[in-house]
Design a protein around this motif. Structure first.
Motif, PDB file in Angstrom:
ATOM      1  N   ASN A 106       0.764  -1.320  -0.026  1.00 55.51           N
ATOM      2  CA  ASN A 106      -0.063  -0.027   0.031  1.00 55.51           C
ATOM      3  C   ASN A 106       0.858   1.357  -0.067  1.00 55.51           C
ATOM      4  O   ASN A 106       0.305   2.503  -0.538  1.00 55.51           O
ATOM      5  N   THR A 107       2.145   1.324   0.335  1.00 58.09           N
ATOM      6  CA  THR A 107       2.928   2.443   0.492  1.00 58.09           C
ATOM      7  C   THR A 107       4.141   2.300  -0.108  1.00 58.09           C
ATOM      8  O   THR A 107       4.989   3.311  -0.220  1.00 58.09           O
ATOM      9  N   THR A 108       4.432   1.255  -0.899  1.00 63.49           N
ATOM     10  CA  THR A 108       5.881   1.044  -1.807  1.00 63.49           C
ATOM     11  C   THR A 108       5.269   1.230  -3.191  1.00 63.49           C
ATOM     12  O   THR A 108       4.894   0.285  -3.656  1.00 63.49           O
ATOM     13  N   ARG A 109       5.595   2.451  -3.688  1.00 63.35           N
ATOM     14  CA  ARG A 109       4.737   2.469  -5.251  1.00 63.35           C
ATOM     15  C   ARG A 109       5.824   2.795  -6.184  1.00 63.35           C
ATOM     16  O   ARG A 109       6.862   3.397  -6.117  1.00 63.35           O
ATOM     17  N   ILE A 110       5.593   2.033  -7.217  1.00 62.62           N
ATOM     18  CA  ILE A 110       6.158   2.380  -8.409  1.00 62.62           C
ATOM     19  C   ILE A 110       5.272   2.938  -9.300  1.00 62.62           C
ATOM     20  O   ILE A 110       4.109   2.382  -9.789  1.00 62.62           O
ATOM     21  N   HIS A 111       5.718   4.330  -9.533  1.00 66.79           N
ATOM     22  CA  HIS A 111       4.571   5.147 -10.217  1.00 66.79           C
ATOM     23  C   HIS A 111       5.249   5.891 -11.449  1.00 66.79           C
ATOM     24  O   HIS A 111       6.252   6.323 -11.451  1.00 66.79           O
ATOM     25  N   GLY A 112       4.474   5.696 -12.453  1.00 66.91           N
ATOM     26  CA  GLY A 112       4.734   5.896 -13.837  1.00 66.91           C
ATOM     27  C   GLY A 112       4.213   7.517 -14.075  1.00 66.91           C
ATOM     28  O   GLY A 112       3.633   8.042 -13.385  1.00 66.91           O
ATOM     29  N   THR A 113       4.687   7.922 -15.061  1.00 66.49           N
ATOM     30  CA  THR A 113       4.680   9.064 -15.824  1.00 66.49           C
ATOM     31  C   THR A 113       3.610   9.132 -16.968  1.00 66.49           C
ATOM     32  O   THR A 113       3.476  10.036 -17.676  1.00 66.49           O
ATOM     33  N   GLY A 114       2.862   8.041 -17.023  1.00 68.72           N
ATOM     34  CA  GLY A 114       1.938   7.825 -18.180  1.00 68.72           C
ATOM     35  C   GLY A 114       2.538   6.626 -19.163  1.00 68.72           C
ATOM     36  O   GLY A 114       1.857   5.951 -19.484  1.00 68.72           O
ATOM     37  N   ASN A 115       3.764   7.122 -19.805  1.00 69.60           N
ATOM     38  CA  ASN A 115       4.099   6.154 -20.854  1.00 69.60           C
ATOM     39  C   ASN A 115       5.080   5.127 -20.378  1.00 69.60           C
ATOM     40  O   ASN A 115       5.652   5.080 -19.275  1.00 69.60           O
ATOM     41  N   GLY A 116       5.328   3.964 -21.089  1.00 71.32           N
ATOM     42  CA  GLY A 116       5.978   2.900 -20.893  1.00 71.32           C
ATOM     43  C   GLY A 116       5.613   1.722 -20.045  1.00 71.32           C
ATOM     44  O   GLY A 116       4.414   1.771 -19.666  1.00 71.32           O
ATOM     45  N   THR A 117       6.300   1.005 -19.317  1.00 73.20           N
ATOM     46  CA  THR A 117       6.118  -0.203 -18.937  1.00 73.20           C
ATOM     47  C   THR A 117       6.583   0.269 -17.373  1.00 73.20           C
ATOM     48  O   THR A 117       7.712   0.373 -17.276  1.00 73.20           O
ATOM     49  N   GLY A 118       5.794  -0.369 -16.421  1.00 69.07           N
ATOM     50  CA  GLY A 118       6.100  -0.281 -14.952  1.00 69.07           C
ATOM     51  C   GLY A 118       7.371  -1.046 -14.513  1.00 69.07           C
ATOM     52  O   GLY A 118       8.711  -0.651 -14.089  1.00 69.07           O
ATOM     53  N   VAL A 119       7.378  -2.479 -15.013  1.00 70.20           N
ATOM     54  CA  VAL A 119       8.488  -3.536 -14.797  1.00 70.20           C
ATOM     55  C   VAL A 119       8.400  -4.361 -15.869  1.00 70.20           C
ATOM     56  O   VAL A 119       7.359  -4.757 -16.182  1.00 70.20           O
ATOM     57  N   ASN A 120       9.527  -4.508 -16.780  1.00 76.04           N
ATOM     58  CA  ASN A 120       9.658  -5.275 -17.872  1.00 76.04           C
ATOM     59  C   ASN A 120      10.617  -6.335 -17.619  1.00 76.04           C
ATOM     60  O   ASN A 120      11.641  -6.124 -16.910  1.00 76.04           O
ATOM     61  N   ILE A 121      10.089  -7.639 -17.487  1.00 74.37           N
ATOM     62  CA  ILE A 121      10.947  -8.985 -16.728  1.00 74.37           C
ATOM     63  C   ILE A 121      11.473  -9.729 -18.082  1.00 74.37           C
ATOM     64  O   ILE A 121      10.670 -10.151 -18.919  1.00 74.37           O
ATOM     65  N   THR A 122      12.817  -9.659 -18.141  1.00 71.10           N
ATOM     66  CA  THR A 122      13.364 -10.476 -19.453  1.00 71.10           C
ATOM     67  C   THR A 122      14.256 -11.326 -18.889  1.00 71.10           C
ATOM     68  O   THR A 122      14.977 -11.980 -19.558  1.00 71.10           O
ATOM     69  N   ALA A 123      14.008 -11.800 -17.441  1.00 76.28           N
ATOM     70  CA  ALA A 123      14.809 -13.091 -16.956  1.00 76.28           C
ATOM     71  C   ALA A 123      13.661 -13.846 -16.215  1.00 76.28           C
ATOM     72  O   ALA A 123      12.993 -13.695 -15.934  1.00 76.28           O
ATOM     73  N   ASN A 124      14.206 -15.387 -16.137  1.00 74.92           N
ATOM     74  CA  ASN A 124      13.367 -16.403 -15.523  1.00 74.92           C
ATOM     75  C   ASN A 124      13.879 -16.090 -14.197  1.00 74.92           C
ATOM     76  O   ASN A 124      14.867 -15.494 -13.525  1.00 74.92           O
ATOM     77  N   LYS A 125      12.799 -16.644 -13.320  1.00 73.51           N
ATOM     78  CA  LYS A 125      12.952 -16.687 -11.710  1.00 73.51           C
ATOM     79  C   LYS A 125      12.949 -15.358 -10.996  1.00 73.51           C
ATOM     80  O   LYS A 125      14.027 -15.238 -10.179  1.00 73.51           O
ATOM     81  N   VAL A 126      12.157 -14.649 -11.686  1.00 74.13           N
ATOM     82  CA  VAL A 126      12.007 -13.268 -10.723  1.00 74.13           C
ATOM     83  C   VAL A 126      10.847 -13.411 -10.008  1.00 74.13           C
ATOM     84  O   VAL A 126       9.718 -13.708 -10.177  1.00 74.13           O
ATOM     85  N   THR A 127      11.046 -12.825  -8.581  1.00 77.36           N
ATOM     86  CA  THR A 127       9.823 -12.743  -7.589  1.00 77.36           C
ATOM     87  C   THR A 127       9.792 -11.150  -7.491  1.00 77.36           C
ATOM     88  O   THR A 127      10.780 -10.345  -7.132  1.00 77.36           O
ATOM     89  N   ILE A 128       8.374 -10.685  -7.684  1.00 74.13           N
ATOM     90  CA  ILE A 128       8.128  -9.179  -7.270  1.00 74.13           C
ATOM     91  C   ILE A 128       7.028  -9.342  -6.113  1.00 74.13           C
ATOM     92  O   ILE A 128       5.981 -10.054  -6.566  1.00 74.13           O
ATOM     93  N   ASN A 129       7.118  -8.633  -5.011  1.00 71.72           N
ATOM     94  CA  ASN A 129       5.906  -8.730  -3.901  1.00 71.72           C
ATOM     95  C   ASN A 129       6.089  -7.493  -3.229  1.00 71.72           C
ATOM     96  O   ASN A 129       7.043  -6.990  -2.940  1.00 71.72           O
ATOM     97  N   GLY A 130       4.837  -7.063  -3.047  1.00 77.05           N
ATOM     98  CA  GLY A 130       4.557  -5.874  -1.928  1.00 77.05           C
ATOM     99  C   GLY A 130       4.541  -4.556  -2.487  1.00 77.05           C
ATOM    100  O   GLY A 130       5.181  -3.716  -1.883  1.00 77.05           O
ATOM    101  N   PHE A 131       4.239  -4.199  -3.838  1.00 70.13           N
ATOM    102  CA  PHE A 131       4.165  -2.708  -4.364  1.00 70.13           C
ATOM    103  C   PHE A 131       2.715  -2.646  -4.990  1.00 70.13           C
ATOM    104  O   PHE A 131       2.088  -3.560  -5.228  1.00 70.13           O
ATOM    105  N   THR A 132       2.662  -1.274  -5.057  1.00 68.09           N
ATOM    106  CA  THR A 132       1.433  -0.796  -5.991  1.00 68.09           C
ATOM    107  C   THR A 132       2.395  -0.152  -7.062  1.00 68.09           C
ATOM    108  O   THR A 132       3.265   0.530  -7.133  1.00 68.09           O
ATOM    109  N   ILE A 133       1.882  -0.593  -8.485  1.00 68.78           N
ATOM    110  CA  ILE A 133       2.338  -0.224  -9.743  1.00 68.78           C
ATOM    111  C   ILE A 133       1.275   0.483 -10.472  1.00 68.78           C
ATOM    112  O   ILE A 133       0.237  -0.348 -10.788  1.00 68.78           O
ATOM    113  N   GLN A 134       1.475   1.648 -10.779  1.00 65.17           N
ATOM    114  CA  GLN A 134       0.442   2.494 -11.130  1.00 65.17           C
ATOM    115  C   GLN A 134       0.740   3.457 -12.027  1.00 65.17           C
ATOM    116  O   GLN A 134       2.025   3.882 -12.025  1.00 65.17           O
TER     117      GLN A 134
END
Length: 176
Positions: A106-134
């Motif tokens: 609720n309080t750890t935010r990946i915040h965009g400016t409109g364009n692009g991708t928030g998180v782009n994953i190009t590797a195997n075995k990635v864990t993402i936990n505990g974010f607001t991505i908006q």
């Protein structure tokens, strides 16, 4: 005889030691010391990110950063990036296996400016936990083009698309 040993760490702040002096004293006829050179790891296994960190933070530029991308770039493969509460206006690229863990979704935010991708994953075995991505209103919250990833316990909103998956093998988990 009786031996005494002690270690003196050269001036390094809180980082793992790079140079250590080992001294030995024997009560009798011997007194000496040797300097041993040790290299700290090129990439730390654990990295800390806080948007309040700056160049006065101990470990700055090695395992303490104020952007998530710099933390990802620094951590070793299969390492962990711990992100403190805050707002991080970034487009993040993950190109190695790692765990990216936010302090609180609720309080750890990946915040965009409109364009692009928030998180782009190009590797195997990635864990993402505990974010607001908006706020990637002309892009996606997360794009995944690999396998065996775990994307859990996140809030993904206000994006043109939440999670876009180009490959979803049976081992990937995406409950959000």
């Amino acid at each position: 005889g009786e031996y005494w040993f002690w270690i003196r760490q050269e001036e390094q702040g809180d980082l793992p030691p790079k140079n250590i002096t080992i001294a030995a004293q024997w009560y009798g006829a011997f007194w000496g010391y040797a300097k041993i050179m040790m290299e700290r790891p090129n990439n730390p296994p654990l990295v800390f990110v806080d948007d309040d960190y700056d160049s006065s933070t101990p470990g700055w530029g090695y395992n303490h950063f104020n952007t998530i991308q710099n933390g990802i770039n620094a951590v070793e493969t299969n390492g962990t990036v711990l992100v403190s509460n805050g707002t991080y206006s970034e487009n993040i690229q993950i190109n190695k296996s790692l765990s990216l863990l936010g302090e609180n979704k609720n309080t750890t935010r990946i915040h965009g400016t409109g364009n692009g991708t928030g998180v782009n994953i190009t590797a195997n075995k990635v864990t993402i936990n505990g974010f607001t991505i908006q706020n990637y209103t002309k892009g996606y919250g997360i794009v995944i083009a690999t396998s065996t990833n775990r994307i859990t316990n996140n809030i993904i909103s206000e994006n043109i698309g939440g999670i876009v998956i180009f490959w979803i093998p049976f081992e990937s988990t995406y409950p959000n």
